[in-house]
Design a protein around this motif. Structure first.
Motif, short mmCIF file in Angstrom:
data_model
loop_
_atom_site.label_atom_id
_atom_site.label_comp_id
_atom_site.label_asym_id
_atom_site.label_seq_id
_atom_site.Cartn_x
_atom_site.Cartn_y
_atom_site.Cartn_z
N ALA A 171 0.84 -1.20 0.00
CA ALA A 171 0.00 0.00 0.00
C ALA A 171 0.87 1.25 0.00
CB ALA A 171 -0.92 0.01 1.22
N ASP A 172 0.30 2.33 -0.52
CA ASP A 172 1.01 3.60 -0.54
C ASP A 172 0.03 4.73 -0.75
OD1 ASP A 172 4.22 4.21 -0.91
OD2 ASP A 172 2.95 5.78 -1.75
N ALA A 173 0.48 5.93 -0.49
CA ALA A 173 -0.33 7.11 -0.74
C ALA A 173 -0.40 7.42 -2.23
CB ALA A 173 0.23 8.30 0.01
N THR A 174 0.56 6.92 -2.98
CA THR A 174 0.65 7.17 -4.42
C THR A 174 0.38 5.89 -5.18
OG1 THR A 174 2.32 8.89 -4.04
CG2 THR A 174 2.16 7.98 -6.27
N TYR A 175 -0.38 6.02 -6.27
CA TYR A 175 -0.66 4.86 -7.10
C TYR A 175 0.48 4.67 -8.09
CZ TYR A 175 -2.99 1.74 -10.39
OH TYR A 175 -3.31 0.68 -11.18
N TYR A 176 1.17 3.54 -7.97
CA TYR A 176 2.31 3.26 -8.82
C TYR A 176 1.99 2.28 -9.94
CZ TYR A 176 5.21 5.56 -5.33
OH TYR A 176 5.77 6.48 -4.48
N GLY A 177 0.76 1.85 -10.04
CA GLY A 177 0.42 0.88 -11.07
C GLY A 177 1.20 -0.40 -10.83
N SER A 178 2.03 -0.79 -11.78
CA SER A 178 2.81 -2.01 -11.67
C SER A 178 4.20 -1.76 -11.11
CB SER A 178 2.94 -2.67 -13.04
OG SER A 178 3.61 -1.80 -13.95
N GLY A 179 4.46 -0.55 -10.65
CA GLY A 179 5.78 -0.22 -10.13
C GLY A 179 6.03 -0.79 -8.74
N GLN A 180 7.27 -0.72 -8.30
CA GLN A 180 7.67 -1.30 -7.02
C GLN A 180 7.75 -0.26 -5.92
OE1 GLN A 180 8.80 -4.58 -6.34
NE2 GLN A 180 8.45 -5.45 -8.35
N GLY A 181 7.18 0.92 -6.11
CA GLY A 181 7.39 2.00 -5.16
C GLY A 181 6.53 1.99 -3.91
N TYR A 182 5.74 0.94 -3.73
CA TYR A 182 4.84 0.91 -2.58
C TYR A 182 5.64 0.87 -1.28
CZ TYR A 182 1.36 0.08 -6.13
OH TYR A 182 0.55 0.22 -7.23
N THR A 183 5.23 1.65 -0.29
CA THR A 183 6.00 1.81 0.93
C THR A 183 5.71 0.75 1.97
OG1 THR A 183 6.06 4.20 0.60
CG2 THR A 183 6.47 3.40 2.84
N TYR A 184 4.46 0.39 2.12
CA TYR A 184 4.04 -0.52 3.19
C TYR A 184 3.74 -1.91 2.62
CZ TYR A 184 3.57 3.84 5.72
OH TYR A 184 3.82 5.06 6.30
N TRP A 185 4.23 -2.92 3.33
CA TRP A 185 4.10 -4.31 2.87
C TRP A 185 3.65 -5.21 4.00
CZ3 TRP A 185 5.47 -5.88 -2.20
CH2 TRP A 185 6.01 -4.87 -3.00
N GLY A 186 2.89 -6.24 3.65
CA GLY A 186 2.55 -7.26 4.63
C GLY A 186 3.61 -8.33 4.68
N GLN A 187 3.35 -9.36 5.49
CA GLN A 187 4.32 -10.43 5.69
C GLN A 187 4.18 -11.57 4.68
OE1 GLN A 187 6.92 -10.39 7.99
NE2 GLN A 187 6.24 -8.26 7.94
N GLY A 188 3.09 -11.59 3.95
CA GLY A 188 2.92 -12.58 2.90
C GLY A 188 2.09 -13.78 3.32
N THR A 189 1.49 -14.41 2.33
CA THR A 189 0.73 -15.64 2.54
C THR A 189 1.06 -16.59 1.39
OG1 THR A 189 -1.50 -16.55 2.93
CG2 THR A 189 -1.33 -14.78 1.32
N GLN A 190 1.29 -17.86 1.75
CA GLN A 190 1.74 -18.85 0.77
C GLN A 190 0.57 -19.39 -0.04
OE1 GLN A 190 5.02 -20.17 0.07
NE2 GLN A 190 3.91 -21.06 -1.66
N VAL A 191 0.73 -19.43 -1.34
CA VAL A 191 -0.22 -20.08 -2.23
C VAL A 191 0.52 -21.18 -2.98
CG1 VAL A 191 -1.67 -19.81 -4.28
CG2 VAL A 191 -1.68 -18.05 -2.51
N THR A 192 0.02 -22.40 -2.89
CA THR A 192 0.63 -23.53 -3.57
C THR A 192 -0.42 -24.20 -4.45
OG1 THR A 192 2.13 -23.91 -1.72
CG2 THR A 192 1.84 -25.71 -3.29
N VAL A 193 -0.12 -24.30 -5.72
CA VAL A 193 -1.05 -24.90 -6.68
C VAL A 193 -0.39 -26.14 -7.27
CG1 VAL A 193 -2.48 -24.54 -8.72
CG2 VAL A 193 -1.91 -22.60 -7.24
N SER A 194 -1.01 -27.27 -7.08
CA SER A 194 -0.45 -28.52 -7.60
C SER A 194 -1.22 -28.99 -8.83
CB SER A 194 -0.45 -29.59 -6.52
OG SER A 194 -1.76 -29.79 -6.03
N SER A 195 -0.53 -29.68 -9.70
CA SER A 195 -1.15 -30.13 -10.96
C SER A 195 -1.83 -31.47 -10.80
CB SER A 195 -0.09 -30.22 -12.05
OG SER A 195 0.94 -31.08 -11.64
#
Length: 115
Positions: A91-115
């Motif tokens: 998240a950020d105060a500025t919309y960066y579209g596909s850029g990497q400039g977002y300031t705040y980040w979460g810790q992540g959640t794992q997604v695993t897709v098996s065939s």
């Protein structure tokens, strides 16, 4: 204190769906995004007027925001094994579209897709 907390990850079969959630606390932002590892996946501006997706998920993933709950979602349909990754909310105060400039980040959640 700003916090972004992701949830909703898990292990699924190819073709299944998952909905990731990102609960935002501490303040509201003008832009939200999802990344996997460090790859951009999707983003939305505050009101949803601007959205962007990486080509590989267009037509399968949808980013949305529930303003009342301060929660951002990533609905993932028709999942593929190559979607396997740790997904991060940003998240950020500025919309960066596909850029990497977002300031705040979460810790992540794992997604695993098996065939």
């Amino acid at each position: 204190q700003v916090q972004l907390v992701e949830s909703g990850g898990g292990s699924v079969q190819a073709g299944d769906s998952l909905r990731l959630s990102c609960a935002v606390s501490g303040r509201s932002f003008n832009a939200y995004a999802w990344f996997r590892q460090r790859e951009f996946v999707a983003s939305t501006s505050w009101g949803g007027a601007s959205t962007d997706y990486v080509d590989s998920v267009k037509g399968r993933f949808t980013i949305s925001r529930d303003k009342g709950k301060d929660t951002v979602y990533l609905q993932m349909n028709s999942l593929k094994p190559e979607d396997t990754a740790v997904y991060y909310c940003a998240a950020d105060a500025t919309y960066y579209g596909s850029g990497q400039g977002y300031t705040y980040w979460g810790q992540g959640t794992q997604v695993t897709v098996s065939s």
